[in-house]
Design a protein around this motif. Structure first.
Motif, short mmCIF file in Angstrom:
data_model
loop_
_atom_site.label_atom_id
_atom_site.label_comp_id
_atom_site.label_asym_id
_atom_site.label_seq_id
_atom_site.Cartn_x
_atom_site.Cartn_y
_atom_site.Cartn_z
N LEU A 133 -2.83 -7.29 9.25
CA LEU A 133 -2.95 -5.83 9.30
C LEU A 133 -1.90 -5.12 8.46
O LEU A 133 -2.17 -4.11 7.83
CB LEU A 133 -2.85 -5.36 10.75
CG LEU A 133 -4.07 -5.68 11.59
CD1 LEU A 133 -3.79 -5.41 13.07
CD2 LEU A 133 -5.27 -4.86 11.14
N ALA A 134 -0.69 -5.62 8.43
CA ALA A 134 0.37 -4.93 7.69
C ALA A 134 0.88 -5.78 6.53
O ALA A 134 1.97 -5.54 6.04
CB ALA A 134 1.52 -4.59 8.65
N GLU A 135 0.09 -6.73 6.10
CA GLU A 135 0.45 -7.56 4.96
C GLU A 135 -0.19 -7.02 3.69
O GLU A 135 -0.82 -5.96 3.68
CB GLU A 135 0.02 -9.01 5.22
CG GLU A 135 0.71 -9.66 6.41
CD GLU A 135 2.22 -9.76 6.22
OE1 GLU A 135 2.95 -9.49 7.20
OE2 GLU A 135 2.66 -10.09 5.10
N THR A 136 -0.07 -7.76 2.62
CA THR A 136 -0.61 -7.33 1.33
C THR A 136 -2.10 -7.05 1.44
O THR A 136 -2.85 -7.82 2.05
CB THR A 136 -0.38 -8.41 0.28
OG1 THR A 136 1.03 -8.62 0.14
CG2 THR A 136 -0.97 -8.01 -1.07
N GLN A 137 -2.52 -5.93 0.84
CA GLN A 137 -3.93 -5.59 0.82
C GLN A 137 -4.46 -5.74 -0.60
O GLN A 137 -3.79 -5.38 -1.57
CB GLN A 137 -4.14 -4.16 1.33
CG GLN A 137 -3.81 -4.03 2.81
CD GLN A 137 -4.10 -2.66 3.36
OE1 GLN A 137 -4.82 -1.87 2.75
NE2 GLN A 137 -3.56 -2.37 4.54
N PHE A 140 -7.42 -4.55 -3.01
CA PHE A 140 -8.40 -3.47 -3.10
C PHE A 140 -9.58 -3.83 -4.00
O PHE A 140 -9.41 -4.49 -5.04
CB PHE A 140 -7.74 -2.20 -3.64
CG PHE A 140 -6.93 -1.46 -2.62
CD1 PHE A 140 -5.71 -1.95 -2.18
CD2 PHE A 140 -7.38 -0.26 -2.10
CE1 PHE A 140 -4.96 -1.27 -1.23
CE2 PHE A 140 -6.63 0.45 -1.17
CZ PHE A 140 -5.42 -0.06 -0.73
N GLY A 141 -10.73 -3.32 -3.62
CA GLY A 141 -11.88 -3.40 -4.49
C GLY A 141 -11.81 -2.30 -5.55
O GLY A 141 -10.89 -1.47 -5.53
N PHE A 154 -12.62 3.22 -1.20
CA PHE A 154 -12.11 1.89 -1.47
C PHE A 154 -12.22 1.02 -0.23
O PHE A 154 -11.97 1.46 0.89
CB PHE A 154 -10.64 1.94 -1.88
CG PHE A 154 -10.40 2.51 -3.24
CD1 PHE A 154 -9.91 3.80 -3.38
CD2 PHE A 154 -10.66 1.77 -4.38
CE1 PHE A 154 -9.68 4.34 -4.63
CE2 PHE A 154 -10.43 2.29 -5.64
CZ PHE A 154 -9.95 3.58 -5.76
#
Lengths: 111, 113
Positions: free
Chosen positions: B98-102, B104-105, B91
């Motif tokens: 860096l530590a916020e919402t990610q 995803f593909g 993924f």
């Protein structure tokens, strides 16, 4: 390890029931996030709760955070078959600039 | 509706072959992450970038894996040579910090025979 650990690891409920899962972590955090992963898909962000917040709602989701116990809970109310998925918590340790994901809870909602 | 895209979605290859996976992060996101997911190990962070600069790739085998961001719209993960134990779903995720919402593909499902 800062990695969050979800509990229970697997949960099976009837449609319409509430589902509750927990996440515990080891060190202080800036924020804690919950993600959902449907089978064969990427993770989808559900909710972010910051360390100075105690509770947050989003639709049928309710997240609580207890920093004194280093734990969080995710409640899904009135579950639907479409809620069947794996749910992950992710934490960032204060000063550690990245998220660490837990191994996930698998939730099955039976129609 | 901005999304992270990944190609290919599926890849079957033979041991020893080179594999290249591509990711287009969401425009405006300055952080990009590569993860690997298997049943046994769960979700593992392989490498991540901020503003195209690699920050940490300690999660991936250095001798065979490499991750790059040739430009802000493309991240690549390369395995050379591939081994059966590399079989997994890979993924890519991007985010505003860096530590916020990610975000995803959909993942690349890799099978190395």
């Amino acid at each position: 390890s800062q990695q969050g650990e979800e509990d229970p690891q697997a949960l099976s409920i009837q449609e319409g029931e509430n589902a509750t899962m927990n996440c515990s972590y080891k060190t202080s955090i800036n924020n804690l996030q919950w993600y959902r992963q449907n089978s064969g898909r990427g993770l989808v962000h559900l909710i972010l709760i910051r360390s100075n917040e105690r509770e947050k709602h989003s639709g049928r989701l309710r997240v609580t955070l207890d920093t004194s116990k280093k734990s969080s809970s995710l409640l899904i109310t009135a579950s639907r078959a479409a809620d069947t998925a794996s749910y992950f918590c992710a934490t960032d340790a204060s000063g550690n600039n990245r998220l660490a994901f837990g191994k996930g809870n698998q939730v099955v909602v039976i129609p | 509706d901005a999304r992270v895209t990944q190609t290919p979605r599926h890849k079957v290859t033979e041991m020893g072959q080179e594999v290249t996976m591509r990711c287009q992060p969401i425009l405006g996101h300055n952080t990009v992450f590569w993860y690997r997911q298997t049943m046994m190990q769960g979700l593992e962070l392989l490498a991540y970038f901020r503003n195209r600069a690699p920050l940490d790739d300690s999660g991936m085998p250095k001798d065979r894996f490499s991750a790059e961001m040739p430009d802000a719209t493309l991240a690549t993960l390369k395995i050379q040579p591939s081994e059966p134990r590399d079989s997994a779903v890979y993924f890519c995720a991007s985010g505003p910090g860096l530590a916020e919402t990610q975000y995803f593909g959909p993942g690349t499902r890799l099978l190395v025979l």
